[in-house]
Design a protein around this motif. Structure first.
Motif, short mmCIF file in Angstrom:
data_model
loop_
_atom_site.label_atom_id
_atom_site.label_comp_id
_atom_site.label_asym_id
_atom_site.label_seq_id
_atom_site.Cartn_x
_atom_site.Cartn_y
_atom_site.Cartn_z
N LEU A 368 12.48 -15.07 -7.18
CA LEU A 368 11.43 -16.08 -7.42
C LEU A 368 10.42 -16.06 -6.27
O LEU A 368 9.20 -16.06 -6.48
N VAL A 369 10.93 -16.00 -5.03
CA VAL A 369 10.05 -15.91 -3.85
C VAL A 369 9.37 -14.54 -3.82
O VAL A 369 8.17 -14.42 -3.55
N ALA A 370 10.15 -13.48 -4.15
CA ALA A 370 9.62 -12.11 -4.12
C ALA A 370 8.46 -11.94 -5.08
O ALA A 370 7.55 -11.16 -4.83
N ALA A 371 8.48 -12.69 -6.19
CA ALA A 371 7.37 -12.62 -7.16
C ALA A 371 6.05 -12.94 -6.48
O ALA A 371 5.04 -12.27 -6.70
N PHE A 372 6.06 -13.95 -5.62
CA PHE A 372 4.81 -14.36 -4.95
C PHE A 372 4.43 -13.41 -3.82
O PHE A 372 3.26 -13.16 -3.58
N PHE A 373 5.45 -12.86 -3.14
CA PHE A 373 5.05 -12.02 -2.01
C PHE A 373 4.64 -10.61 -2.43
O PHE A 373 4.12 -9.85 -1.64
N GLN A 374 4.83 -10.26 -3.74
CA GLN A 374 4.30 -8.99 -4.24
C GLN A 374 2.82 -8.86 -3.89
O GLN A 374 2.35 -7.83 -3.45
N ILE A 375 2.09 -9.95 -4.13
CA ILE A 375 0.64 -9.93 -3.98
C ILE A 375 0.26 -9.73 -2.51
O ILE A 375 -0.53 -8.84 -2.17
N SER A 376 0.87 -10.54 -1.62
CA SER A 376 0.57 -10.41 -0.18
C SER A 376 0.98 -9.05 0.36
O SER A 376 0.26 -8.42 1.13
N ASP A 377 2.17 -8.58 -0.08
CA ASP A 377 2.71 -7.32 0.44
C ASP A 377 1.82 -6.14 0.04
O ASP A 377 1.48 -5.29 0.86
N GLY A 378 1.44 -6.10 -1.24
CA GLY A 378 0.57 -5.02 -1.72
C GLY A 378 -0.77 -5.01 -1.01
O GLY A 378 -1.24 -3.96 -0.56
N LEU A 379 -1.38 -6.18 -0.88
CA LEU A 379 -2.72 -6.25 -0.26
C LEU A 379 -2.68 -5.87 1.22
O LEU A 379 -3.54 -5.13 1.70
N GLN A 380 -1.66 -6.36 1.94
CA GLN A 380 -1.65 -6.08 3.38
C GLN A 380 -1.48 -4.58 3.65
O GLN A 380 -2.11 -4.02 4.54
N VAL A 381 -0.67 -3.89 2.84
CA VAL A 381 -0.45 -2.46 3.11
C VAL A 381 -1.67 -1.62 2.74
O VAL A 381 -1.99 -0.62 3.40
N VAL A 382 -2.40 -2.04 1.71
CA VAL A 382 -3.60 -1.30 1.30
C VAL A 382 -4.74 -1.49 2.31
O VAL A 382 -5.43 -0.53 2.66
N VAL A 383 -4.91 -2.71 2.79
CA VAL A 383 -5.95 -2.96 3.82
C VAL A 383 -5.60 -2.18 5.10
O VAL A 383 -6.46 -1.60 5.75
N LEU A 384 -4.30 -2.15 5.42
CA LEU A 384 -3.84 -1.38 6.58
C LEU A 384 -4.18 0.11 6.42
O LEU A 384 -4.60 0.77 7.37
N GLY A 385 -4.01 0.64 5.20
CA GLY A 385 -4.36 2.03 4.92
C GLY A 385 -5.84 2.29 5.15
O GLY A 385 -6.22 3.30 5.74
N ALA A 386 -6.70 1.35 4.69
CA ALA A 386 -8.15 1.49 4.88
C ALA A 386 -8.49 1.48 6.37
O ALA A 386 -9.33 2.27 6.84
N LEU A 387 -7.82 0.61 7.14
CA LEU A 387 -8.07 0.55 8.58
C LEU A 387 -7.62 1.84 9.27
O LEU A 387 -8.26 2.32 10.21
N ARG A 388 -6.51 2.44 8.80
CA ARG A 388 -6.08 3.73 9.36
C ARG A 388 -7.10 4.82 9.06
O ARG A 388 -7.34 5.70 9.88
N GLY A 389 -7.69 4.76 7.85
CA GLY A 389 -8.75 5.71 7.50
C GLY A 389 -9.94 5.60 8.45
O GLY A 389 -10.61 6.58 8.76
N LEU A 390 -10.19 4.38 8.93
CA LEU A 390 -11.25 4.14 9.93
C LEU A 390 -10.78 4.53 11.34
O LEU A 390 -11.55 4.42 12.29
N GLN A 391 -9.51 4.92 11.44
CA GLN A 391 -8.86 5.24 12.73
C GLN A 391 -8.86 4.02 13.66
O GLN A 391 -8.93 4.13 14.88
#
Length: 455
Positions: A368-391
């Motif tokens: 039930l809790v994991a359902a909500f953190f799907q959204i936060s977890d997915g977004l944080q890792v993708v933004v982190l990827g974009a920042l790595r692309g910027l080095q």
């Protein structure tokens, strides 16, 4: 307005789906491991969770380091500089090999700590022999990561997927034969699962090298390495990008590992339930990880082209796509939270019925809790990827530390061990940390891209 973003969806998915399938492959093997081991009992399932908790922390450092190879190769590819791409791979391979061996040694040194962590004694006894073999499998896994990150930097995301699919087939076959002693093979229990993991990871490295060497376009990249000539400048560049990336991954994986250990303090059933929820969540997280690679590669390419307006638009199209997919996953978790845990356990086992029923009830609450953190977890890792692309790696490292260890962990610890919420409280802490991370990382990305555009 929306069309500026949605027109990128098809290419983003085309670039990321092989990465997603490859990473899902890793998780699917863990899923198969957990289902097979779960048939042996809740203590065995908890032992695999405890053993893997040590390996995941070490693995996060190795994989985090290897991610430095992708933006360097992507930038070299954008600038049509083949020599720089090959140099990034060669130096990355040296670093990953040394790191894999060092992390194996570190786990051996830290192993005695397992006796002082207030974990159930029967679980510790089962976990130790499993841990030895899985720890050694880190060496081929981290070498594979160097090839994988190189391949993805050239936007060739299919080869790591093929290698992972082959490895998964080998792993699941060996698991079946060795966990249960099928077709005359020895019955090794959870040690059989560890043997399957080790053998499949060795095969994975050999196969990706073979695939890359076979293609004329990549043959010159992956053959005739002169390992005697190691340049300090390139090593420093990979370490300066890789070390903060490793810390980012370490801070996140370590809080999930802390959740495993806190659950162990609550008992073997709480730990088994935590393992089920964690395994299911990690499957949907791999979609975010795949899109994160797409963000890293596409942002790295645009950085090489110095096209900052398109860089921001393309990255935000990936964030938007991630949000849509994660909302769908959240809905699936909400609907299936009572059924999913039953896949992992032998529900018809009368002898362990009380344990199994408790695990299913606790796991449903966690999902039930994991359902909500799907959204936060997915977004944080993708933004982190974009920042790595910027080095850009140093400030994001600080952000992940604050989010997980100054916000998330204290909440997990207090609610999990000092309130009636117990396991659910641990996961509320995880949700808090992931949400804080997603918000702060996006603010950082927004600030940087505006600065680049206004230069």
């Amino acid at each position: 307005m929306f069309q500026n973003y949605t027109k990128e969806f098809a290419y983003n998915l085309r670039l990321s789906y092989p990465v997603i399938l490859g990473m899902l492959g890793h998780t699917f093997v863990a899923f198969a491991d957990n289902i097979m081991v779960g048939q042996l009992g809740t203590a065995e399932l908890a032992a695999v969770s405890l053993g893997n908790s040590f390996v995941f922390v070490a693995m996060s450092l190795g994989i985090g380091f290897s991610t430095a190879i992708t933006p360097l190769v992507a930038e070299a590819d954008g600038a049509k500089d083949q020599a720089a791409g090959k140099s990034a791979l060669k130096h990355g391979l040296v670093l990953c090999t040394v790191l894999g061996l060092s992390l194996f040694g570190l786990i051996q040194v830290c192993k005695p700590l397992i006796h002082h962590m207030e974990q159930p004694p029967e679980v510790v006894e089962l976990a130790l022999p499993y841990l030895d073999l899985v720890a050694f499998s880190l060496v081929p896994l981290i070498i594979f990561q160097a090839f994988k990150q190189f391949s993805e930097g050239l936007s060739q995301t299919k080869y790591p997927m093929y290698a992972t699919i082959l490895a998964n087939a080998v792993n699941i076959t060996l698991n079946y034969l060795l966990i249960f002693g099928s077709f005359g093979f020895p019955k090794l229990g959870i040690v059989g699962a560890a043997v399957g993991t080790l053998v499949s990871r060795v095969i994975m490295v050999a196969y990706i090298w073979y695939l890359l060497k076979r293609k004329k376009k990549f043959e010159s990249y992956v053959t005739q390495f002169n390992f005697k000539k190691i340049e300090k400048k390139v090593m420093r560049k990979i370490i300066s990008l890789g070390f903060p990336s490793a810390l980012q991954m370490f801070f996140e994986v370590a809080i999930f590992t802390a959740a495993i250990w806190l659950s162990g303090v609550l008992g073997k059933n709480a730990q088994a339930a935590n393992q089920i929820a964690l395994n299911l969540s990690s499957m949907t997280f791999m979609v975010g990880m795949g899109l994160s690679v797409a963000a890293m590669v596409r942002v790295g390419n645009q950085k090489g082209l110095r096209n900052h307006k398109d860089l921001k638009r393309i990255a935000e199209s990936i964030f938007f796509l991630t949000l849509i997919l994660e909302v769908v996953f959240a809905a699936i978790f909400l609907v299936g939270r009572h059924w999913f845990p039953t896949i992992y356990l032998d529900v018809g086992d009368i002898a362990n019925q009380a344990d199994n029923t408790e695990v299913i009830i606790v796991a449903a609450k966690l999902l039930l809790v994991a359902a909500f953190f799907q959204i936060s977890d997915g977004l944080q890792v993708v933004v982190l990827g974009a920042l790595r692309g910027l080095q850009d790696v140093k400030i994001p490292t600080l952000i992940t530390f604050i989010a997980y260890w100054l916000i998330g962990f204290p909440i997990s610890y207090y609610l999990g061990l000092h309130t009636d919420l117990e396991s659910t409280g641990i996961w509320i802490g995880l949700l808090s940390g992931l949400t804080a991370s997603a918000v702060m990382l996006y603010l950082r990305f927004n600030f940087l891209t505006k600065k680049y555009i206004n230069q």
